[in-house]
Design an enzyme around this catalytic site. Structure first.
Site, PDB file in Angstrom:
ATOM      1  N   ASN A   1      42.015  37.917  38.498  1.00  0.00           N
ATOM      2  CA  ASN A   1      41.066  37.459  37.483  1.00  0.00           C
ATOM      3  C   ASN A   1      40.041  38.570  37.304  1.00  0.00           C
ATOM      4  O   ASN A   1      39.105  38.699  38.091  1.00  0.00           O
ATOM      5  CB  ASN A   1      40.403  36.153  37.929  1.00  0.00           C
TER       6      ASN A   1
ATOM      7  N   ARG B   1      44.654  35.778  34.793  1.00  0.00           N
ATOM      8  CA  ARG B   1      43.846  34.893  33.959  1.00  0.00           C
ATOM      9  C   ARG B   1      43.375  35.686  32.739  1.00  0.00           C
ATOM     10  O   ARG B   1      42.764  36.741  32.863  1.00  0.00           O
ATOM     11  CB  ARG B   1      42.641  34.393  34.743  1.00  0.00           C
TER      12      ARG B   1
END
Length: 400
Positions: free
Chosen positions: A10, A91
Site C-alpha cells: 500500500n 491497493r
C-alpha cells in the site's frame, strides 16, 4: 505453511505499508511500514511473528529502495515463507469507471491507473511507482490491483451524478467515485456475520474514520451511496481535509483574499479539518486530550466532527430504507469510544442507546456490539483491507 500467501503493498506519497497475508485466514505473517521517504529520518519498521524490528533507510530512499529492502533484507531472512508467496497485491486508490473489480496487472491496467492519476494525484502516482518496483523485484509473481473505488461502482446515478452540466460527466467523468471501498466491503461483510444475517439481506451504514474518513450506505452487500466524491476531499471533516464546503469559498479565497489555486488546494487538503479548526493537531488522540483539558479549539473540532458524521449517517437511512446497524471502523472508529458515544447520542431519534461498558471494551482491535439490548444496533468492526486484497489476489490467479 500456507500456500495462499500474498505480499500486500500500500504505497502512499511518502510511505509504504506492507504485509504478507494468509488469504485463507487473514493472519499476517509479516507486517510493516516504511515512511518519511526523502527525509533524513526515513525508517522501516516491521513485525514477524510478534517480534518487532526497525532500521534506518537513509535520505535518498523512495518506494523502489523500500521494496528492495523488503525483498533483500526482510524476506531474504525468511526463505521458507518467501517461497510460499503466490502474488503481490497492490491497493490502488482510484480506478475511475474503468475498473469495477480487482485486476491482474498488465500494460492496459497500468495505463488505466495512469489515466486516473489526476483524480488521486497524491496516491495513484505512488501506486504506480510501487507496482513497477514490485515487478522488478518479483518478475515471476502475478501483480494484482485492488481498487478503493471498485466497491462503489454499484451506486445508482442519482447517488453519483453531480448537479453540474451532464456533459462534464459524459465527456470528462466528473462524478462521485468514493474511496475506502475495500474497507467498507470488509466491515459490511463482517457486520452481517455479527448480526447473524445473510449479507444479501443486511443494510448497514459503515463509518471508516481515520485521518481520511468516509461513510457508506451498504444495501444487501452493495454500496448505494458514499460521502467521498470525485476525490477524497468531499464529505466528512477529516484530519487535515475540510470535507463539504460551499464551493464559492474557493472563488472568495482567490478573488477577494488573493489566494492562488495551489494555495487553496493546499489549504483544503492539508491545513483544514481537525487541524484547521483546533489550531492544535490533526491527530484525533491529541484532539481528545485537548477536549478533556477544556481546550476551546479541540472541543469545537470534536463537536463539528461528530455533528457532521451524525448528519451523514442520518441521511444514509434514505437509500437503505431499513437500517440494521451502524458500523464504526478505521483508527478513530475502532478506538475512540468518546466519538462513538457522542455520534450515537446525536442519533437518538433512531433509538440508539450506548452501552458504556460494551463501548469501552470494543477498542484496540476488539469487535462487538456497543449498544444496549433495546437499542438500534451499533458495532465496531476492525477493518482488514489487506485481507481483502490478499483474497482477491488468490481468487484472480486461481481463475487465471
Amino acid at each position: 505453511m500456507s500456500n495462499k500467501l500474498v505480499l500486500v503493498l500500500n504505497c502512499g506519497s511518502s510511505s509504504l505499508k506492507f504485509a504478507v497475508i494468509d488469504a485463507q485466514t487473514g493472519d499476517d505473517q509479516i507486517s510493516g511500514l516504511a515512511e518519511c521517504f526523502g527525509l533524513e529520518d526515513s525508517r522501516i519498521k516491521w513485525k514477524i511473528n510478534g517480534a518487532k524490528h526497525e532500521a534506518a533507510l537513509g535520505a535518498f530512499t523512495a518506494h523502489r529502495e523500500a521494496v528492495e529492502f523488503i525483498v533483500n533484507k526482510i524476506l531474504a531472512g525468511q526463505p521458507e515463507l518467501a517461497a510460499q508467496i503466490q502474488a503481490v497485491g497492490h491497493r490502488i486508490v482510484h480506478g475511475g469507471e474503468k475498473f469495477t473489480r480487482s485486476m491482474i496487472i498488465d500494460d492496459n491496467v497500468i495505463k488505466g491507473i495512469e489515466d486516473c492519476a489526476s483524480l488521486a494525484p497524491l496516491h495513484n502516482p505512488a501506486h504506480l511507482i510501487g507496482i513497477r518496483a514490485a515487478m522488478a523485484s518479483f518478475p515471476k509473481l502475478p501483480q494484482i490491483a485492488v481498487f478503493d473505488t471498485a466497491f462503489h461502482q454499484s451506486m445508482p446515478e442519482r447517488a453519483y451524478i453531480y448537479a453540474l452540466p451532464y456533459k462534464l460527466y459524459r465527456e470528462h467523468g466528473i462524478r462521485r467515485y468514493g474511496m475506502h471501498g475495500t474497507s467498507h466491503l470488509f466491515v459490511s461483510r463482517e457486520a452481517a456475520k455479527l448480526l447473524n444475517k445473510p449479507l444479501a439481506e443486511t443494510n448497514v451504514i459503515c463509518a471508516h474514520l481515520g485521518n481520511g474518513a468516509s461513510v457508506t450506505a451498504v444495501k444487501g452487500g452493495k454500496s448505494v451511496d458514499t460521502s467521498m466524491g470525485l476525490t477524497p476531499l468531499e464529505g466528512l471533516v477529516m484530519g487535515t481535509r475540510c470535507g463539504d464546503i460551499d464551493p464559492s469559498i474557493i472563488y472568495h479565497l482567490v478573488h477577494q483574499l488573493d489566494y492562488t489555486l495551489e494555495e487553496v488546494n493546499n489549504l483544503m487538503n492539508k491545513q483544514s479539518g481537525l487541524l484547521g479548526i483546533s489550531e492544535l493537531t490533526n491527530d484525533c488522540r491529541g484532539i481528545e486530550e485537548g477536549y478533556a483539558d477544556g481546550h476551546k479549539g479541540a472541543t469545537l473540532a470534536l463537536d463539528i466532527f461528530c455533528y457532521r458524521l451524525a448528519k451523514y449517517i442520518a441521511s444514509y437511512t434514505v437509500p437503505l430504507g431499513r437500517l440494521d446497524a451502524v458500523v464504526f471502523t478505521g483508527g478513530i472508529g475502532e478506538n475512540s469510544d468518546l466519538i462513538r458515544e457522542k455520534v450515537l447520542n446525536l442519533l437518538e431519534i433512531f433509538n440508539f442507546h450506548v452501552d458504556p461498558e460494551r463501548n469501552q471494551a470494543a477498542r484496540f482491535g476488539k469487535k462487538g456490539i456497543i449498544t444496549q439490548e433495546n437499542s438500534t444496533v451499533a458495532m465496531v468492526v476492525p477493518t482488514n483491507e489487506e485481507w481483502v486484497i490478499a483474497e482477491d489476489a488468490i481468487k484472480l490467479i486461481t481463475k487465471a
